[in-house]
Design a protein around this motif. Structure first.
Motif, PDB file in Angstrom:
ATOM      1  N   THR A 264       5.972  15.789   3.611  1.00 16.02           N
ATOM      2  CA  THR A 264       5.040  16.868   3.358  1.00 16.02           C
ATOM      3  C   THR A 264       5.088  17.296   1.894  1.00 16.02           C
ATOM      4  O   THR A 264       6.164  17.339   1.282  1.00 16.02           O
ATOM      5  CB  THR A 264       5.330  18.079   4.259  1.00 16.02           C
ATOM      6  OG1 THR A 264       4.435  19.144   3.916  1.00 16.02           O
ATOM      7  CG2 THR A 264       6.762  18.562   4.105  1.00 16.02           C
ATOM      8  N   ASN A 268       0.751  22.219   4.468  1.00 17.28           N
ATOM      9  CA  ASN A 268       0.175  21.338   5.489  1.00 17.28           C
ATOM     10  C   ASN A 268      -0.415  20.050   4.922  1.00 17.28           C
ATOM     11  O   ASN A 268      -1.284  19.437   5.544  1.00 17.28           O
ATOM     12  CB  ASN A 268      -0.891  22.077   6.303  1.00 17.28           C
ATOM     13  CG  ASN A 268      -0.314  23.226   7.098  1.00 17.28           C
ATOM     14  OD1 ASN A 268       0.765  23.106   7.678  1.00 17.28           O
ATOM     15  ND2 ASN A 268      -1.020  24.341   7.122  1.00 17.28           N
ATOM     16  N   GLN A 269       0.031  19.636   3.748  1.00 17.39           N
ATOM     17  CA  GLN A 269      -0.408  18.368   3.168  1.00 17.39           C
ATOM     18  C   GLN A 269       0.655  17.300   3.420  1.00 17.39           C
ATOM     19  O   GLN A 269       1.800  17.456   3.008  1.00 17.39           O
ATOM     20  CB  GLN A 269      -0.627  18.513   1.667  1.00 17.39           C
ATOM     21  CG  GLN A 269      -1.713  19.499   1.274  1.00 17.39           C
ATOM     22  CD  GLN A 269      -1.906  19.515  -0.229  1.00 17.39           C
ATOM     23  OE1 GLN A 269      -2.416  18.561  -0.810  1.00 17.39           O
ATOM     24  NE2 GLN A 269      -1.486  20.589  -0.868  1.00 17.39           N
ATOM     25  N   THR A 287      -1.438   9.723  -0.593  1.00 16.99           N
ATOM     26  CA  THR A 287      -1.980  10.989  -0.123  1.00 16.99           C
ATOM     27  C   THR A 287      -3.393  10.713   0.385  1.00 16.99           C
ATOM     28  O   THR A 287      -3.818   9.561   0.454  1.00 16.99           O
ATOM     29  CB  THR A 287      -1.996  12.045  -1.237  1.00 16.99           C
ATOM     30  OG1 THR A 287      -2.899  11.632  -2.268  1.00 16.99           O
ATOM     31  CG2 THR A 287      -0.599  12.232  -1.833  1.00 16.99           C
ATOM     32  N   LYS A 288      -4.128  11.760   0.715  1.00 20.90           N
ATOM     33  CA  LYS A 288      -5.458  11.546   1.296  1.00 20.90           C
ATOM     34  C   LYS A 288      -6.415  10.864   0.333  1.00 20.90           C
ATOM     35  O   LYS A 288      -7.395  10.246   0.766  1.00 20.90           O
ATOM     36  CB  LYS A 288      -6.044  12.869   1.774  1.00 20.90           C
ATOM     37  CG  LYS A 288      -6.279  13.889   0.673  1.00 20.90           C
ATOM     38  CD  LYS A 288      -6.850  15.176   1.243  1.00 20.90           C
ATOM     39  CE  LYS A 288      -7.096  16.205   0.140  1.00 20.90           C
ATOM     40  NZ  LYS A 288      -7.675  17.460   0.687  1.00 20.90           N
ATOM     41  N   GLU A 341      -0.058  17.553  -6.101  1.00 13.54           N
ATOM     42  CA  GLU A 341      -0.919  16.553  -5.467  1.00 13.54           C
ATOM     43  C   GLU A 341      -0.184  15.276  -5.086  1.00 13.54           C
ATOM     44  O   GLU A 341      -0.773  14.374  -4.499  1.00 13.54           O
ATOM     45  CB  GLU A 341      -2.081  16.194  -6.413  1.00 13.54           C
ATOM     46  CG  GLU A 341      -3.104  17.297  -6.600  1.00 13.54           C
ATOM     47  CD  GLU A 341      -2.597  18.386  -7.534  1.00 13.54           C
ATOM     48  OE1 GLU A 341      -1.852  18.037  -8.472  1.00 13.54           O
ATOM     49  OE2 GLU A 341      -2.914  19.567  -7.307  1.00 13.54           O
TER      50      GLU A 341
END
Length: 394
Positions: A264, A268-269, A287-288, A341
């Motif tokens: 994490t 909540n990432q 990551t996303k 990030e």
């Protein structure tokens, strides 16, 4: 998915962010200098004394080391089982699944990765039934197996039911990572654990899978992250059992994944950390919307954990490898996020006074001081080492 790449052959430059304000510090302690190979590690309370013990699937023995629960105490080694099969042990899973404060243990053996057709010569799964005195040998209960059994976990699903999940390296009859998909085995835990265990076989449609991780957060089960030749995919359990979700944490078509862990970034990432390719040179964070290479200096990368070792409210990444790289280095490295990030990371060496050719790696608070320690098993260095986190000891 769109990705940007940030590659460093050494250290990442830091900003003045508070995320990197604390310098990691770990002290290495060798608790066994006579490990044969050290294939697999698990952590849990074996004897019910309230302290976390270390379990090891070594080449011919399954052993556990009793936590002395005191500084500088002796970790006493006990043998659970030996010579389960004619070939090596390869993996272990330990977890308290019935709430009695003591772990249940399962192991994989008959490690023969080149044999993908003969089930008698490749693969074995055992539940180890504990005696009243857990320092004595445990009774092996043979379960169903597929060829090339390689990794396993006890998994608590969203219905609070435990299953034993077992992942082979290859599918039946595979050659060079091609052929049938790997069959993931999901065992139901029977009331009589010395009896028959029901199971489901899931054709993952993935080839040459190497590792997987239960994705668990407090009060929620997110699924299984399975890494292999095609990438890393999430598998979910529904009313009809386990099935692929179609959600790829690492897209198919890349160089493949050896190790996979999720962590994490806070708020909540989530991120996914991988070693690429299998036994590879790169540590990568997804990551996303980004793919970031933290280092390309590994050789035979084989140990990976994510955890908040520094109490930052976000996870760091620790990686190990088992052969000396081009700079003559091997051991463990910790990577600390330098931005929110997950695109910039700072590299730290851990205690290099003790040689470590990392075969497996775990994280747990072994001394109860509130921070995570590291436990590593060395292959060619033949050692079991605790890296004591000094965060709360300064």
């Amino acid at each position: 998915m769109r990705y940007s790449t940030y590659l460093s052959g050494g250290l990442f430059l830091l900003s003045t962010l508070s995320l990197t304000a604390q310098t990691p510090s770990f002290r290495a302690e060798v608790i066994d200098a006579k490990v044969s190979i050290g294939y697999g590690l698990a952590i849990g309370d074996v004897d019910g004394d309230g302290h976390k013990d270390i379990l090891l699937a070594d080449q011919k023995e399954i052993v556990w080391y009793r936590n002395p629960a005191q500084a500088q105490g002796t970790w006493v080694r006990h043998v659970l089982a030996r010579d389960l099969t004619e070939r090596d042990n390869v993996c272990i899973a330990a977890r308290d699944i019935d709430g009695d404060g003591k772990v249940e243990v399962a192991v994989g053996a008959q490690w023969n990765p080149a044999e993908t057709t003969n089930e008698k010569q490749s693969g074995a799964v055992f539940y180890l039934h504990a005696p009243e005195d857990r320092t004595q040998p445990w009774e092996p209960v043979r379960l169903h197996h597929e060829v090339t059994i390689h990794r396993m976990h006890w998994v608590k699903d969203s219905d609070d039911n435990f299953q034993l999940m077992v992942l082979p390296l290859h599918g039946q009859g595979n050659a060079n990572g091609e052929g049938a998909g790997v069959q993931l085995i999901a065992f139901d835990v029977p009331q009589n654990r010395q009896g028959l265990w029901g199971y489901q076989l899931l054709d993952t449609q993935m080839h040459l899978t190497h590792n997987f991780q239960p994705m668990e957060v407090p009060n929620r089960f997110l699924g299984l992250a399975v890494g292999g030749k095609q990438g890393a995919q999430v598998f979910l359990k529904g009313v009809d059992g386990w099935a692929p979700s179609g959600n790829w944490l690492v897209p198919a078509g890349g160089q493949g994944v050896g190790e996979v862990r999720t962590g994490t970034l806070g708020a909540n990432q989530l991120f996914t950390a991988t070693i690429e390719p299998m036994h590879g040179t790169q540590l990568v964070v997804y990551t996303k919307d980004s793919r970031t290479v933290l280092t390309n200096q590994l050789k035979q990368g084989h140990g990976l954990v994510c955890g908040d070792f520094l109490g930052q409210g976000r996870d760091q990444v620790v990686v190990g490898w088992r052969e000396r790289n081009d700079a003559g280095q091997m051991g463990l490295r910790l990577y600390l996020g330098a931005d929110a990030e997950g695109k910039q990371w700072q590299e730290y060496s851990l205690d290099n006074k003790v040689p470590m050719a990392c075969e497996d790696l775990q994280a747990a608070d072994l001394d109860g001081d509130g921070d995570l320690d590291l436990i590593a098993a060395g292959r060619s260095t033949h050692n079991l080492v605790i890296y004591w986190n000094q965060k709360n000891n300064k």
